[in-house]
Motif scaffolding. Structure first.
Motif, PDB file in Angstrom:
ATOM      1  N   LEU A 126       0.804  -1.029   0.130  1.00  0.00           N
ATOM      2  CA  LEU A 126      -0.031   0.048  -0.181  1.00  0.00           C
ATOM      3  C   LEU A 126       0.930   1.503   0.174  1.00  0.00           C
ATOM      4  O   LEU A 126       0.136   2.352   0.125  1.00  0.00           O
ATOM      5  CB  LEU A 126      -0.940   0.118   1.301  1.00  0.00           C
ATOM      6  CG  LEU A 126      -1.906  -0.965   1.343  1.00  0.00           C
ATOM      7  CD1 LEU A 126      -2.889  -1.114   2.563  1.00  0.00           C
ATOM      8  CD2 LEU A 126      -2.858  -1.315   0.050  1.00  0.00           C
ATOM      9  N   GLY A 127       2.177   1.074  -0.229  1.00  0.00           N
ATOM     10  CA  GLY A 127       3.085   2.404   0.064  1.00  0.00           C
ATOM     11  C   GLY A 127       3.870   2.339   1.061  1.00  0.00           C
ATOM     12  O   GLY A 127       3.860   1.518   2.088  1.00  0.00           O
ATOM     13  N   ASN A 129       3.614   4.826   3.595  1.00  0.00           N
ATOM     14  CA  ASN A 129       3.027   5.391   4.721  1.00  0.00           C
ATOM     15  C   ASN A 129       2.305   4.390   5.548  1.00  0.00           C
ATOM     16  O   ASN A 129       1.675   3.512   4.860  1.00  0.00           O
ATOM     17  CB  ASN A 129       1.993   6.574   4.330  1.00  0.00           C
ATOM     18  CG  ASN A 129       2.683   7.792   3.791  1.00  0.00           C
ATOM     19  OD1 ASN A 129       3.956   7.938   4.349  1.00  0.00           O
ATOM     20  ND2 ASN A 129       1.856   8.540   2.908  1.00  0.00           N
ATOM     21  N   LEU A 131      -0.392   2.177   7.557  1.00  0.00           N
ATOM     22  CA  LEU A 131      -1.702   2.099   7.596  1.00  0.00           C
ATOM     23  C   LEU A 131      -2.558   1.952   9.099  1.00  0.00           C
ATOM     24  O   LEU A 131      -1.858   1.049   9.767  1.00  0.00           O
ATOM     25  CB  LEU A 131      -2.140   0.786   7.059  1.00  0.00           C
ATOM     26  CG  LEU A 131      -3.549   0.307   7.014  1.00  0.00           C
ATOM     27  CD1 LEU A 131      -4.343   1.357   6.039  1.00  0.00           C
ATOM     28  CD2 LEU A 131      -3.805  -0.950   6.571  1.00  0.00           C
ATOM     29  N   ASP A 178      -8.686   6.053   5.869  1.00  0.00           N
ATOM     30  CA  ASP A 178      -7.506   5.581   5.062  1.00  0.00           C
ATOM     31  C   ASP A 178      -8.256   4.614   4.198  1.00  0.00           C
ATOM     32  O   ASP A 178      -8.571   3.661   4.552  1.00  0.00           O
ATOM     33  CB  ASP A 178      -6.225   5.163   5.654  1.00  0.00           C
ATOM     34  CG  ASP A 178      -5.348   4.690   4.838  1.00  0.00           C
ATOM     35  OD1 ASP A 178      -5.602   4.522   3.713  1.00  0.00           O
ATOM     36  OD2 ASP A 178      -4.158   4.871   5.314  1.00  0.00           O
ATOM     37  N   HIS A 179      -8.707   4.801   2.848  1.00  0.00           N
ATOM     38  CA  HIS A 179      -9.428   4.009   1.817  1.00  0.00           C
ATOM     39  C   HIS A 179      -8.392   2.969   1.245  1.00  0.00           C
ATOM     40  O   HIS A 179      -8.817   2.530   0.018  1.00  0.00           O
ATOM     41  CB  HIS A 179     -10.167   4.631   1.212  1.00  0.00           C
ATOM     42  CG  HIS A 179     -11.378   5.492   1.866  1.00  0.00           C
ATOM     43  ND1 HIS A 179     -11.844   4.943   3.197  1.00  0.00           N
ATOM     44  CD2 HIS A 179     -12.046   6.675   1.652  1.00  0.00           C
ATOM     45  CE1 HIS A 179     -12.570   5.908   3.664  1.00  0.00           C
ATOM     46  NE2 HIS A 179     -12.694   6.728   2.807  1.00  0.00           N
ATOM     47  N   ARG A 180      -7.206   3.016   1.433  1.00  0.00           N
ATOM     48  CA  ARG A 180      -6.033   2.271   0.428  1.00  0.00           C
ATOM     49  C   ARG A 180      -6.340   1.169   0.767  1.00  0.00           C
ATOM     50  O   ARG A 180      -6.065   0.148  -0.456  1.00  0.00           O
ATOM     51  CB  ARG A 180      -4.643   2.558   1.003  1.00  0.00           C
ATOM     52  CG  ARG A 180      -4.163   3.864   0.755  1.00  0.00           C
ATOM     53  CD  ARG A 180      -2.573   4.138   1.352  1.00  0.00           C
ATOM     54  NE  ARG A 180      -2.601   4.132   2.798  1.00  0.00           N
ATOM     55  CZ  ARG A 180      -1.630   3.880   3.206  1.00  0.00           C
ATOM     56  NH1 ARG A 180      -0.312   3.797   2.694  1.00  0.00           N
ATOM     57  NH2 ARG A 180      -1.778   4.080   4.626  1.00  0.00           N
ATOM     58  N   GLN A 183      -9.541   0.395  -1.749  1.00  0.00           N
ATOM     59  CA  GLN A 183      -8.639   0.589  -3.188  1.00  0.00           C
ATOM     60  C   GLN A 183      -7.675  -0.302  -3.860  1.00  0.00           C
ATOM     61  O   GLN A 183      -8.050  -0.718  -5.025  1.00  0.00           O
ATOM     62  CB  GLN A 183      -7.964   2.060  -3.274  1.00  0.00           C
ATOM     63  CG  GLN A 183      -7.594   2.461  -4.819  1.00  0.00           C
ATOM     64  CD  GLN A 183      -8.597   2.603  -5.597  1.00  0.00           C
ATOM     65  OE1 GLN A 183      -9.425   3.436  -5.358  1.00  0.00           O
ATOM     66  NE2 GLN A 183      -8.670   2.238  -6.807  1.00  0.00           N
ATOM     67  N   TYR A 184      -7.045  -1.146  -2.928  1.00  0.00           N
ATOM     68  CA  TYR A 184      -6.267  -2.246  -3.342  1.00  0.00           C
ATOM     69  C   TYR A 184      -7.323  -3.396  -3.937  1.00  0.00           C
ATOM     70  O   TYR A 184      -6.999  -4.082  -4.810  1.00  0.00           O
ATOM     71  CB  TYR A 184      -5.484  -2.577  -1.996  1.00  0.00           C
ATOM     72  CG  TYR A 184      -4.625  -3.949  -2.455  1.00  0.00           C
ATOM     73  CD1 TYR A 184      -3.293  -3.778  -2.898  1.00  0.00           C
ATOM     74  CD2 TYR A 184      -5.239  -5.394  -2.157  1.00  0.00           C
ATOM     75  CE1 TYR A 184      -2.570  -4.669  -3.132  1.00  0.00           C
ATOM     76  CE2 TYR A 184      -4.303  -6.253  -2.478  1.00  0.00           C
ATOM     77  CZ  TYR A 184      -2.931  -6.201  -2.824  1.00  0.00           C
ATOM     78  OH  TYR A 184      -2.166  -7.171  -2.941  1.00  0.00           O
ATOM     79  N   ASN A 187      -8.705  -2.776  -7.029  1.00  0.00           N
ATOM     80  CA  ASN A 187      -7.578  -3.006  -8.035  1.00  0.00           C
ATOM     81  C   ASN A 187      -7.580  -4.293  -8.298  1.00  0.00           C
ATOM     82  O   ASN A 187      -7.126  -4.739  -9.805  1.00  0.00           O
ATOM     83  CB  ASN A 187      -6.264  -2.342  -7.748  1.00  0.00           C
ATOM     84  CG  ASN A 187      -6.292  -0.988  -7.636  1.00  0.00           C
ATOM     85  OD1 ASN A 187      -7.082  -0.142  -8.037  1.00  0.00           O
ATOM     86  ND2 ASN A 187      -5.236  -0.407  -6.990  1.00  0.00           N
TER      87      ASN A 187
END
Length: 192
Positions: A126-127, A129, A131, A178-180, A183-184, A187
């Motif tokens: 997720l990058g 940053n 979570l 945080d919606h990562r 979003q993952y 994807n």
């Protein structure tokens, strides 16, 4: 074109998942009957009471339909109770599970409701940053097969994993801003 994503709405935190998915531009279907699974491109199984959700999945053979969709590579994301229901084996339990993920899960692994907590997790997928993760009577994956990718651990316990079209988290990503994680998952739907 909007993704059509189902959220199992039998019990548990389905409304919060719906809100996040809508904010991310998805068309959301609250799945309450087996026919609600028709035409969706992905499914989220929310947190809640895994024993209760499992019993409700037997009604109308909804669990069998979900197993079929998972076997046909439809992305399925289980959070907390959903992680339990996706696992092939539940430690010290005979409760119903979908048995789609090659994992062994332990329920209430971090303690009871009063021992719920929040923490920052490093999730490279997720990058950089961290979570923020909310754990409520959370499970963890005690064992995973080699075909299961570990996405995050907390104190040496696997709390986020992926096996092909299947995603499972011990925490509740729908309870933060945080919606990562969602979003993952979206994807993943794009990939399939």
């Amino acid at each position: 074109m909007k993704k059509r994503v189902g959220v199992l709405a039998l019990q548990g935190a389905f409304r919060e998942h719906r809100q996040v998915l809508e904010q991310l531009g998805c068309d959301v279907v609250e799945v309450r009957k087996t026919c609600d699974l028709d035409g969706i491109q992905g499914l989220i199984i929310p947190g809640g009471e895994s024993t209760t959700i499992g019993k409700l999945l037997i009604v109308d053979e909804m669990g069998e339909k979900i197993k079929e969709l998972g076997a046909k590579d439809m992305p399925i994301f289980g959070t907390c109770a959903g992680m339990i229901l996706l696992s092939k084996t539940i430690v010290d339990s005979e409760q119903y599970s979908l048995g789609l993920m090659d994992t062994i899960v332990e329920r209430n692994a971090f303690g009871r409701q009063v021992e719920s907590f929040e923490t920052d997790l490093q999730v490279p997928a997720l990058g950089v940053n961290p979570l923020r993760a909310v754990f409520i009577r959370a499970p963890y994956l005690r064992e995973v097969a080699p075909n299961v990718g570990i996405l995050a651990e907390y104190n040496g316990k696997i709390v986020f994993a992926r096996q092909g079209n299947l995603l499972a988290s011990a925490f509740h990503p729908e309870l933060t801003s945080d919606h990562r994680v969602h979003q993952y998952f979206i994807n993943m739907i794009d990939e399939h």
